[in-house]
Scaffold this active site. Structure first.
Site, mmCIF file in Angstrom:
data_model
loop_
_atom_site.group_PDB
_atom_site.id
_atom_site.type_symbol
_atom_site.label_atom_id
_atom_site.label_comp_id
_atom_site.label_asym_id
_atom_site.label_seq_id
_atom_site.Cartn_x
_atom_site.Cartn_y
_atom_site.Cartn_z
ATOM 1 N N GLY A 139 54.903 -20.287 -47.712
ATOM 2 C CA GLY A 139 55.840 -21.347 -47.347
ATOM 3 C C GLY A 139 55.997 -22.411 -48.422
ATOM 4 N N GLY A 177 57.458 -14.380 -43.929
ATOM 5 C CA GLY A 177 57.584 -15.509 -43.006
ATOM 6 C C GLY A 177 59.004 -16.036 -43.003
ATOM 7 N N GLY A 178 59.250 -17.106 -43.749
ATOM 8 C CA GLY A 178 60.543 -17.799 -43.728
ATOM 9 C C GLY A 178 61.747 -16.881 -43.869
ATOM 10 C CG ASN A 228 54.099 -14.172 -39.049
ATOM 11 O OD1 ASN A 228 54.354 -14.494 -37.884
ATOM 12 N ND2 ASN A 228 53.086 -14.699 -39.729
ATOM 13 C CD1 TRP A 229 60.585 -13.050 -37.017
ATOM 14 C CD2 TRP A 229 61.140 -13.428 -34.873
ATOM 15 N NE1 TRP A 229 61.592 -12.182 -36.685
ATOM 16 C CE2 TRP A 229 61.948 -12.386 -35.382
ATOM 17 C CE3 TRP A 229 61.314 -13.828 -33.542
ATOM 18 C CZ2 TRP A 229 62.922 -11.751 -34.601
ATOM 19 C CZ3 TRP A 229 62.282 -13.195 -32.766
ATOM 20 C CH2 TRP A 229 63.073 -12.178 -33.299
ATOM 21 C CE LYS A 230 54.290 -17.729 -41.451
ATOM 22 N NZ LYS A 230 53.881 -18.465 -42.620
ATOM 23 C CG HIS A 287 48.955 -15.785 -40.740
ATOM 24 N ND1 HIS A 287 48.997 -17.076 -41.198
ATOM 25 C CD2 HIS A 287 49.988 -15.135 -41.321
ATOM 26 C CE1 HIS A 287 50.030 -17.199 -42.030
ATOM 27 N NE2 HIS A 287 50.657 -16.045 -42.113
ATOM 28 C CD GLU A 346 51.004 -20.056 -41.087
ATOM 29 O OE1 GLU A 346 51.449 -19.523 -40.052
ATOM 30 O OE2 GLU A 346 51.624 -20.071 -42.177
ATOM 31 C CB SER A 362 57.106 -17.822 -51.516
ATOM 32 O OG SER A 362 56.639 -19.028 -50.946
ATOM 33 C CD GLU A 379 50.552 -13.435 -45.211
ATOM 34 O OE1 GLU A 379 51.751 -13.153 -45.207
ATOM 35 O OE2 GLU A 379 50.024 -14.158 -44.345
HETATM 36 P P1 13P Z 1 56.437 -17.258 -46.130
HETATM 37 O O1 13P Z 1 57.160 -15.950 -46.398
HETATM 38 O O2 13P Z 1 57.252 -18.231 -45.344
HETATM 39 O O3 13P Z 1 55.842 -17.817 -47.386
HETATM 40 O O4 13P Z 1 55.202 -16.887 -45.173
HETATM 41 C C1 13P Z 1 54.378 -15.837 -45.510
HETATM 42 C C2 13P Z 1 53.522 -15.569 -44.343
HETATM 43 O O5 13P Z 1 52.641 -16.358 -44.014
HETATM 44 C C3 13P Z 1 53.768 -14.335 -43.572
HETATM 45 O O6 13P Z 1 52.747 -14.093 -42.660
#
Ligand code: 13P
Length: 258
Positions: A175, A236-237, A9-11, A97, A99, A215, A169
């Site tokens: 994050g 994510g990251g 997930n590149w966000k 998600h 977010e 994470s 999640e």
């Molecule tokens: P991180 O891997 O950056 O913690 O993000 C997880 C995430 O929200 C994937 O959708």
């Protein structure tokens, strides 16, 4: 045999040339995948045309999107429909998600409609659930996640539900560098599977992939993915760096398929 999946997930990160370079690096370094051990890459919408062309050359790496609108079409300026995504070769859509829930006010009722749009257009859903730190500290995380699943997904019949992947999640792990322990992840994933079993029966529930997100890194992926009910990760990251993402994919490939 249920699928093991690592999804990126590149966000809201990377411009077009950075995205192309990242996929190119994935192309060069990706270990051999299979029908049951696969990868999804979910870039921002503007990348989708380009990413579709690049990913078409990679076996078992599927194109994902991070959201879609809950209506089929119409006067919703700035929005993107599920049928547009499907026509652009998207195969998985992340729905719910944390977010999106937090910053864009998406509630379970709206998410249920989005789920319907994705499935009606022949794509698969990656449905996110997970509790805040406040909920976990109160010890009510199991009930919280169960409500998210019931309200977002349990209107589906078995045939449609088979096209859903769950991503657990915990918000406190996203994050933050604070990963859920393998035991915390396994406990929640087992709870999720038991909730799915009560609704859809053991055979269907056993076939559903439940991913962990929050994470996740090459250094902790193997331990998480070794848990009986953790079927991969939503990243994510660490999905923004080819080497780290490939490290996580490699950890998936080392685990046994249930
Ligand atoms: P991180 O891997 O950056 O913690 O993000 C997880 C995430 O929200 C994937 O959708």
């Amino acid at each position: 045999m249920r699928k093991k999946i690592v999804a990126a997930n590149w966000k809201m990160n990377l411009n077009l040339s950075e995205g192309a370079e990242l996929i190119n690096d994935l192309y060069n370094g990706m270990p051999e995948l299979s029908e049951h051990r696969l990868v999804v890459v979910a870039p921002p919408f503007v990348h989708i045309g380009q990413a579709a062309t690049q990913l078409a050359t990679m076996d078992h790496v599927y194109l994902g999107a991070q959201n879609c609108h809950q209506e089929a079409s119409g006067a919703y300026t700035g929005e993107v429909s599920a049928s547009m995504l499907s026509s652009a070769e998207v195969q998985y859509v992340i729905i719910g998600h944390s977010e999106r829930r937090q910053y864009f006010g998406e509630d379970n009722e709206m998410l249920a409609k989005k789920v319907n749009q994705v499935l009606a257009n022949g794509m698969k859903v990656i449905f996110c659930c997970g509790e805040s730190l406040e909920v976990r500290d109160a010890g009510t995380e199991n009930a919280w996640v169960e409500t998210q699943l019931r309200e977002g997904l349990f209107h589906l019949g078995e045939e449609h539900f088979k096209n859903v992947v769950i991503a657990y999640e915990p918000i406190w792990a996203i994050g933050t560098g604070r990963t859920a322990s393998a035991q915390q992840a396994q406990d929640m994933h087992a709870h999720i599977r038991s909730v799915l079993t009560s609704q859809f029966g053991a055979e269907v529930a056993d076939g559903i992939s439940i991913l962990y997100g929050g994470s996740c890194k090459p250094s902790n992926a193997a331990e998480l993915f070794a848990c009986a009910d953790v079927d991969g990760g939503l990243i994510g990251g660490a999905s923004l760096k080819a080497e780290e993402f490939i490290g996580i994919v490699s950890a998936m490939l080392e685990t046994e398929v249930a």
